[in-house]
Design a protein around this motif. Structure first.
Motif, mmCIF file in Angstrom:
data_model
loop_
_atom_site.group_PDB
_atom_site.id
_atom_site.type_symbol
_atom_site.label_atom_id
_atom_site.label_comp_id
_atom_site.label_asym_id
_atom_site.label_seq_id
_atom_site.Cartn_x
_atom_site.Cartn_y
_atom_site.Cartn_z
ATOM 1 N N GLY A 1 0.788 -1.228 0.000
ATOM 2 C CA GLY A 1 0.000 0.000 0.000
ATOM 3 C C GLY A 1 0.815 1.272 0.000
ATOM 4 O O GLY A 1 0.265 2.360 -0.181
ATOM 5 N N PHE A 2 2.143 1.169 0.198
ATOM 6 C CA PHE A 2 2.954 2.385 0.201
ATOM 7 C C PHE A 2 3.156 2.888 -1.221
ATOM 8 O O PHE A 2 3.411 2.118 -2.139
ATOM 9 C CB PHE A 2 4.321 2.131 0.834
ATOM 10 N N SER A 3 3.065 4.197 -1.385
ATOM 11 C CA SER A 3 3.338 4.788 -2.688
ATOM 12 C C SER A 3 3.679 6.259 -2.513
ATOM 13 O O SER A 3 3.305 6.895 -1.524
ATOM 14 C CB SER A 3 2.135 4.638 -3.629
ATOM 15 N N ALA A 4 4.404 6.768 -3.465
ATOM 16 C CA ALA A 4 4.659 8.198 -3.610
ATOM 17 C C ALA A 4 4.689 8.449 -5.107
ATOM 18 O O ALA A 4 4.722 7.511 -5.904
ATOM 19 C CB ALA A 4 5.978 8.589 -2.956
ATOM 20 N N HIS A 5 4.656 9.709 -5.505
ATOM 21 C CA HIS A 5 4.674 9.940 -6.947
ATOM 22 C C HIS A 5 6.064 9.668 -7.520
ATOM 23 O O HIS A 5 6.202 9.004 -8.543
ATOM 24 C CB HIS A 5 4.231 11.362 -7.282
ATOM 25 N N TRP A 6 7.084 10.189 -6.845
ATOM 26 C CA TRP A 6 8.462 10.004 -7.303
ATOM 27 C C TRP A 6 9.331 9.557 -6.140
ATOM 28 O O TRP A 6 9.048 9.858 -4.981
ATOM 29 C CB TRP A 6 9.031 11.308 -7.872
ATOM 30 N N ILE A 7 10.419 8.866 -6.466
ATOM 31 C CA ILE A 7 11.431 8.518 -5.481
ATOM 32 C C ILE A 7 12.797 8.843 -6.075
ATOM 33 O O ILE A 7 12.996 8.752 -7.296
ATOM 34 C CB ILE A 7 11.341 7.028 -5.071
ATOM 35 N N ARG A 8 13.720 9.265 -5.230
ATOM 36 C CA ARG A 8 15.092 9.474 -5.668
ATOM 37 C C ARG A 8 16.026 8.978 -4.569
ATOM 38 O O ARG A 8 15.616 8.810 -3.409
ATOM 39 C CB ARG A 8 15.366 10.941 -5.993
ATOM 40 N N LEU A 9 17.289 8.754 -4.926
ATOM 41 C CA LEU A 9 18.266 8.196 -4.001
ATOM 42 C C LEU A 9 19.490 9.096 -3.934
ATOM 43 O O LEU A 9 19.778 9.843 -4.863
ATOM 44 C CB LEU A 9 18.688 6.791 -4.447
ATOM 45 N N ARG A 10 20.216 8.972 -2.828
ATOM 46 C CA ARG A 10 21.519 9.626 -2.714
ATOM 47 C C ARG A 10 22.413 8.784 -1.812
ATOM 48 O O ARG A 10 21.932 8.106 -0.904
ATOM 49 C CB ARG A 10 21.398 11.066 -2.209
ATOM 50 N N CYS A 11 23.717 8.824 -2.067
ATOM 51 C CA CYS A 11 24.703 8.074 -1.287
ATOM 52 C C CYS A 11 25.521 9.043 -0.438
ATOM 53 O O CYS A 11 25.768 10.182 -0.849
ATOM 54 C CB CYS A 11 25.641 7.288 -2.206
ATOM 55 N N ASP A 12 25.949 8.578 0.728
ATOM 56 C CA ASP A 12 26.726 9.460 1.604
ATOM 57 C C ASP A 12 28.207 9.479 1.253
ATOM 58 O O ASP A 12 28.961 10.270 1.820
ATOM 59 C CB ASP A 12 26.532 9.068 3.071
ATOM 60 N N LYS A 13 28.620 8.605 0.310
ATOM 61 C CA LYS A 13 30.021 8.565 -0.117
ATOM 62 C C LYS A 13 30.073 8.402 -1.634
ATOM 63 O O LYS A 13 29.168 7.807 -2.228
ATOM 64 C CB LYS A 13 30.764 7.395 0.538
ATOM 65 N N PRO A 14 31.122 8.892 -2.277
ATOM 66 C CA PRO A 14 31.258 8.637 -3.713
ATOM 67 C C PRO A 14 31.501 7.149 -3.948
ATOM 68 O O PRO A 14 32.268 6.510 -3.219
ATOM 69 C CB PRO A 14 32.474 9.482 -4.114
ATOM 70 N N CYS A 15 30.851 6.588 -4.953
ATOM 71 C CA CYS A 15 30.989 5.151 -5.195
ATOM 72 C C CYS A 15 30.414 4.804 -6.562
ATOM 73 O O CYS A 15 29.750 5.618 -7.204
ATOM 74 C CB CYS A 15 30.271 4.338 -4.109
ATOM 75 N N ARG A 16 30.678 3.579 -6.989
ATOM 76 C CA ARG A 16 30.031 3.008 -8.169
ATOM 77 C C ARG A 16 28.917 2.107 -7.660
ATOM 78 O O ARG A 16 29.172 1.152 -6.929
ATOM 79 C CB ARG A 16 31.037 2.228 -9.017
ATOM 80 N N VAL A 17 27.687 2.407 -8.043
ATOM 81 C CA VAL A 17 26.543 1.796 -7.369
ATOM 82 C C VAL A 17 25.469 1.407 -8.383
ATOM 83 O O VAL A 17 25.339 2.021 -9.450
ATOM 84 C CB VAL A 17 25.965 2.776 -6.311
ATOM 85 N N THR A 18 24.713 0.375 -8.017
ATOM 86 C CA THR A 18 23.528 -0.032 -8.770
ATOM 87 C C THR A 18 22.330 0.005 -7.838
ATOM 88 O O THR A 18 22.387 -0.522 -6.722
ATOM 89 C CB THR A 18 23.691 -1.450 -9.340
ATOM 90 N N ALA A 19 21.263 0.651 -8.294
ATOM 91 C CA ALA A 19 19.985 0.671 -7.569
ATOM 92 C C ALA A 19 18.904 0.294 -8.569
ATOM 93 O O ALA A 19 18.648 1.033 -9.523
ATOM 94 C CB ALA A 19 19.720 2.047 -6.975
ATOM 95 N N HIS A 20 18.286 -0.866 -8.349
ATOM 96 C CA HIS A 20 17.364 -1.437 -9.329
ATOM 97 C C HIS A 20 16.022 -1.715 -8.659
ATOM 98 O O HIS A 20 15.933 -2.520 -7.732
ATOM 99 C CB HIS A 20 17.958 -2.731 -9.889
ATOM 100 N N PHE A 21 14.978 -1.026 -9.123
ATOM 101 C CA PHE A 21 13.631 -1.219 -8.601
ATOM 102 C C PHE A 21 12.903 -2.267 -9.443
ATOM 103 O O PHE A 21 13.067 -2.320 -10.663
ATOM 104 C CB PHE A 21 12.831 0.084 -8.654
ATOM 105 N N VAL A 22 12.083 -3.063 -8.781
ATOM 106 C CA VAL A 22 11.197 -3.999 -9.466
ATOM 107 C C VAL A 22 9.788 -3.759 -8.941
ATOM 108 O O VAL A 22 9.545 -3.821 -7.732
ATOM 109 C CB VAL A 22 11.609 -5.465 -9.238
#
Length: 244
Positions: free
Chosen positions: A221-242
């Protein structure tokens, strides 16, 4: 790539003569919006592998399917798309359905919704091209909105720099998968815009240890119109939503 918009000189001074452009990257489908001379980039889920594999040679389409009612067919998902932008923000992007059709184009004709079709390629016989006639509301009887994607796919990101907004509204079950290549633990913060007007608030933070995989399942039941992410350190990262 598809570019579409509505030019209205009298209303343009108020609504900005919005222009939409679509495309995709390895991580997600892309919607870019030109409003008052400024481009904004939004990310949307994918629902088909056809475009990534270039098996589908037809363009993604944005059309005014009824008066002041835009529909967008993007990477295997039909969406409702607002014809106007208010306050510099895109309001009302909503997924309608997933589908496996090849839709070269679609339009509204004599009260009917018409889709062009090309459902068979020459690998299995003569291509079958034709027209499908129905009602716009028939789209809601097609596949449940579902898809996958995200803001980062093995991407170098700077510390405390937000990703582009990724669509969340209109989907049922949601999970995000996280992994990075930094040598230390990285905190990935999720921010949501539940109003759709650019008002971002912190929702949750996941600590991802080096060399480890983490996922987060959003509550039913959780929803929002948009979501965004941020990291606390510089890195090479993958964020994958399903979304399912």
């Amino acid at each position: 790539m598809e570019v579409s918009g509505k030019q209205n000189p009298s209303a343009g001074s108020r609504y900005g003569n919005t222009l939409y452009a679509t495309g995709w990257s390895k991580s997600s489908a892309i919607l870019r919006v030109l409003h008052d001379g400024k481009w904004t980039r939004y990310l949307l889920p994918k629902a088909s592998q056809s475009f990534d594999h270039t098996w589908n040679t037809e363009w993604m389409r944005i059309r005014e399917a009824q008066t002041e009612r835009y529909l967008m067919d993007l990477h295997g998902l039909f969406y409702e798309l607002p014809p106007l932008v208010y306050g510099g923000r895109v309001w009302g992007i909503r997924p309608i359905c997933t589908h496996l059709r090849i839709v070269p184009d679609f339009c509204h004709w004599r009260g009917m919704f018409v889709m062009a079709s090309d459902q068979t390629d020459n690998a299995v016989g003569q291509p079958q091209s034709g027209l499908w006639f129905g009602n716009i509301d028939d789209l809601w009887n097609m596949g449940k909105p579902a898809g996958w994607g995200g803001p980062w796919w093995d991407t170098e990101v700077a510390a405390d720099t937000p990703s582009d907004p990724y669509l969340m509204t209109g989907f049922d079950k949601k999970v995000v998968h996280l992994i990075h290549k930094a040598a230390e633990t990285v905190a990935v913060t999720m921010e949501v815009d539940f109003l759709g007007d650019g008002s971002w608030v912190v929702y949750n933070t996941c600590a991802v240890a080096p060399g480890e995989y983490t996922h987060y399942e959003f509550p039913d039941g959780f929803s929002a119109h948009w979501i965004r992410l941020r990291c606390d350190k510089p890195c090479r990262v993958t964020a994958h939503f399903v979304y399912s």
